[in-house]
Design a protein around this motif. Structure first.
Motif, mmCIF file in Angstrom:
data_model
loop_
_atom_site.group_PDB
_atom_site.id
_atom_site.type_symbol
_atom_site.label_atom_id
_atom_site.label_comp_id
_atom_site.label_asym_id
_atom_site.label_seq_id
_atom_site.Cartn_x
_atom_site.Cartn_y
_atom_site.Cartn_z
ATOM 1 N N PRO A 178 0.796 -1.238 0.000
ATOM 2 C CA PRO A 178 0.000 0.000 0.000
ATOM 3 C C PRO A 178 0.830 1.291 0.000
ATOM 4 O O PRO A 178 0.330 2.334 -0.417
ATOM 5 C CB PRO A 178 -0.825 -0.091 1.287
ATOM 6 C CG PRO A 178 -0.903 -1.540 1.588
ATOM 7 C CD PRO A 178 0.393 -2.111 1.115
ATOM 8 N N ILE A 179 2.083 1.250 0.441
ATOM 9 C CA ILE A 179 2.868 2.493 0.479
ATOM 10 C C ILE A 179 3.651 2.739 -0.807
ATOM 11 O O ILE A 179 4.256 3.791 -0.966
ATOM 12 C CB ILE A 179 3.821 2.532 1.696
ATOM 13 C CG1 ILE A 179 4.843 1.411 1.639
ATOM 14 C CG2 ILE A 179 3.043 2.502 2.976
ATOM 15 C CD1 ILE A 179 5.891 1.481 2.733
ATOM 16 N N ILE A 180 3.625 1.797 -1.753
ATOM 17 C CA ILE A 180 4.289 2.006 -3.036
ATOM 18 C C ILE A 180 3.403 2.922 -3.864
ATOM 19 O O ILE A 180 2.222 2.655 -4.052
ATOM 20 C CB ILE A 180 4.516 0.668 -3.762
ATOM 21 C CG1 ILE A 180 5.459 -0.213 -2.952
ATOM 22 C CG2 ILE A 180 5.085 0.912 -5.167
ATOM 23 C CD1 ILE A 180 5.640 -1.603 -3.518
ATOM 24 N N PRO A 181 3.954 4.030 -4.393
ATOM 25 C CA PRO A 181 3.116 4.963 -5.169
ATOM 26 C C PRO A 181 2.664 4.358 -6.492
ATOM 27 O O PRO A 181 3.324 3.466 -7.049
ATOM 28 C CB PRO A 181 4.043 6.159 -5.408
ATOM 29 C CG PRO A 181 5.417 5.642 -5.218
ATOM 30 C CD PRO A 181 5.331 4.488 -4.278
ATOM 31 N N GLN A 182 1.531 4.832 -6.984
ATOM 32 C CA GLN A 182 0.981 4.342 -8.248
ATOM 33 C C GLN A 182 1.919 4.673 -9.411
ATOM 34 O O GLN A 182 2.164 3.842 -10.259
ATOM 35 C CB GLN A 182 -0.402 4.962 -8.486
ATOM 36 C CG GLN A 182 -1.118 4.422 -9.689
ATOM 37 C CD GLN A 182 -1.592 2.985 -9.493
ATOM 38 O OE1 GLN A 182 -1.720 2.505 -8.386
ATOM 39 N NE2 GLN A 182 -1.834 2.304 -10.582
ATOM 40 N N ASP A 183 2.423 5.896 -9.456
ATOM 41 C CA ASP A 183 3.362 6.325 -10.496
ATOM 42 C C ASP A 183 4.712 6.562 -9.846
ATOM 43 O O ASP A 183 4.865 7.478 -9.026
ATOM 44 C CB ASP A 183 2.884 7.613 -11.168
ATOM 45 C CG ASP A 183 1.540 7.433 -11.851
ATOM 46 O OD1 ASP A 183 1.213 6.299 -12.213
ATOM 47 O OD2 ASP A 183 0.825 8.439 -12.007
ATOM 48 N N ILE A 184 5.699 5.757 -10.230
ATOM 49 C CA ILE A 184 7.020 5.886 -9.628
ATOM 50 C C ILE A 184 7.827 6.963 -10.329
ATOM 51 O O ILE A 184 8.422 7.819 -9.690
ATOM 52 C CB ILE A 184 7.753 4.529 -9.647
ATOM 53 C CG1 ILE A 184 6.989 3.545 -8.759
ATOM 54 C CG2 ILE A 184 9.189 4.679 -9.174
ATOM 55 C CD1 ILE A 184 7.504 2.148 -8.777
ATOM 56 N N ILE A 185 7.838 6.947 -11.638
ATOM 57 C CA ILE A 185 8.570 7.949 -12.412
ATOM 58 C C ILE A 185 7.806 8.206 -13.705
ATOM 59 O O ILE A 185 7.206 7.298 -14.268
ATOM 60 C CB ILE A 185 10.027 7.496 -12.681
ATOM 61 C CG1 ILE A 185 10.850 8.626 -13.261
ATOM 62 C CG2 ILE A 185 10.074 6.289 -13.561
ATOM 63 C CD1 ILE A 185 12.331 8.357 -13.269
ATOM 64 N N PHE A 222 8.005 10.108 -17.620
ATOM 65 C CA PHE A 222 8.667 10.829 -18.701
ATOM 66 C C PHE A 222 7.583 11.522 -19.486
ATOM 67 O O PHE A 222 6.448 11.605 -19.039
ATOM 68 C CB PHE A 222 9.478 9.861 -19.567
ATOM 69 C CG PHE A 222 10.659 9.253 -18.852
ATOM 70 C CD1 PHE A 222 11.734 10.031 -18.479
ATOM 71 C CD2 PHE A 222 10.676 7.906 -18.553
ATOM 72 C CE1 PHE A 222 12.806 9.475 -17.817
ATOM 73 C CE2 PHE A 222 11.738 7.331 -17.900
ATOM 74 C CZ PHE A 222 12.808 8.130 -17.513
ATOM 75 N N SER A 223 7.868 11.988 -20.670
ATOM 76 C CA SER A 223 6.885 12.761 -21.424
ATOM 77 C C SER A 223 5.558 12.011 -21.590
ATOM 78 O O SER A 223 4.514 12.534 -21.245
ATOM 79 C CB SER A 223 7.473 13.159 -22.775
ATOM 80 O OG SER A 223 7.812 11.999 -23.517
ATOM 81 N N GLN A 224 5.595 10.808 -22.142
ATOM 82 C CA GLN A 224 4.349 10.049 -22.326
ATOM 83 C C GLN A 224 4.382 8.732 -21.569
ATOM 84 O O GLN A 224 3.392 8.015 -21.547
ATOM 85 C CB GLN A 224 4.132 9.745 -23.809
ATOM 86 C CG GLN A 224 3.832 10.979 -24.618
ATOM 87 C CD GLN A 224 3.628 10.622 -26.083
ATOM 88 O OE1 GLN A 224 4.111 9.609 -26.565
ATOM 89 N NE2 GLN A 224 2.889 11.465 -26.800
ATOM 90 N N TRP A 225 5.468 8.391 -20.944
ATOM 91 C CA TRP A 225 5.649 7.104 -20.293
ATOM 92 C C TRP A 225 5.576 7.257 -18.779
ATOM 93 O O TRP A 225 6.151 8.174 -18.210
ATOM 94 C CB TRP A 225 6.985 6.489 -20.664
ATOM 95 C CG TRP A 225 7.124 6.273 -22.141
ATOM 96 C CD1 TRP A 225 7.649 7.139 -23.043
ATOM 97 C CD2 TRP A 225 6.683 5.147 -22.873
ATOM 98 N NE1 TRP A 225 7.579 6.610 -24.308
ATOM 99 C CE2 TRP A 225 6.989 5.375 -24.221
ATOM 100 C CE3 TRP A 225 6.067 3.965 -22.534
ATOM 101 C CZ2 TRP A 225 6.709 4.472 -25.220
ATOM 102 C CZ3 TRP A 225 5.796 3.048 -23.525
ATOM 103 C CH2 TRP A 225 6.125 3.312 -24.864
ATOM 104 N N THR A 226 4.874 6.372 -18.141
ATOM 105 C CA THR A 226 4.779 6.363 -16.690
ATOM 106 C C THR A 226 5.107 4.965 -16.190
ATOM 107 O O THR A 226 4.555 3.974 -16.660
ATOM 108 C CB THR A 226 3.353 6.745 -16.223
ATOM 109 O OG1 THR A 226 3.050 8.043 -16.741
ATOM 110 C CG2 THR A 226 3.267 6.765 -14.721
ATOM 111 N N PHE A 227 6.006 4.913 -15.230
ATOM 112 C CA PHE A 227 6.373 3.639 -14.626
ATOM 113 C C PHE A 227 5.931 3.625 -13.179
ATOM 114 O O PHE A 227 5.985 4.597 -12.492
ATOM 115 C CB PHE A 227 7.880 3.410 -14.686
ATOM 116 C CG PHE A 227 8.405 3.315 -16.091
ATOM 117 C CD1 PHE A 227 8.311 2.134 -16.795
ATOM 118 C CD2 PHE A 227 8.994 4.406 -16.705
ATOM 119 C CE1 PHE A 227 8.801 2.048 -18.087
ATOM 120 C CE2 PHE A 227 9.484 4.332 -17.998
ATOM 121 C CZ PHE A 227 9.390 3.144 -18.690
#
Length: 106
Positions: free
Chosen positions: A92-99, A101-106
């Motif tokens: 639960p503490i891991i964020p939905q979006d870690i990093i 870029f312009s169009q890419w979300t990890f």
């Protein structure tokens, strides 16, 4: 597309039956891309598929007395504790979006 998913599911079942492992990593993309199941639900289903297959194999090994129940319990207790910690505390503490870029979300 679902027909391809069912065909691939049969292949996954054969793979699990022949080799005894690898079903979760194989079934997840099939469930997600061919059966249109959301990723979180597909991960649960893939673990359920592997769990049922493993349970059937364990029953056969218990009948043949190939499993030491005491050792199995000793290994199972830390497994369940670590699963609980990861599932209910760390995940639960891991964020939905870690990093992003312009169009890419990890």
């Amino acid at each position: 597309m679902e027909i391809i998913g069912y065909i691939l599911s049969i292949i996954i079942g054969l793979t699990l039956g022949l080799f005894g492992a690898g079903g979760a990593i194989i079934s997840f993309p099939v469930l997600m891309y061919f059966m249109n199941i959301p990723p979180l639900q597909a991960s649960v289903y893939s673990l359920l598929i592997v769990g049922i297959s493993a349970f059937i194999a364990v029953i056969q090994h218990i009948k043949n007395k190939n499993i030491d129940i005491k050792i199995s319990i000793i290994f199972s207790v830390p497994l369940f504790i670590s699963f609980y910690i990861f599932k209910f505390i760390i995940l639960p503490i891991i964020p939905q979006d870690i990093i992003s870029f312009s169009q890419w979300t990890f």
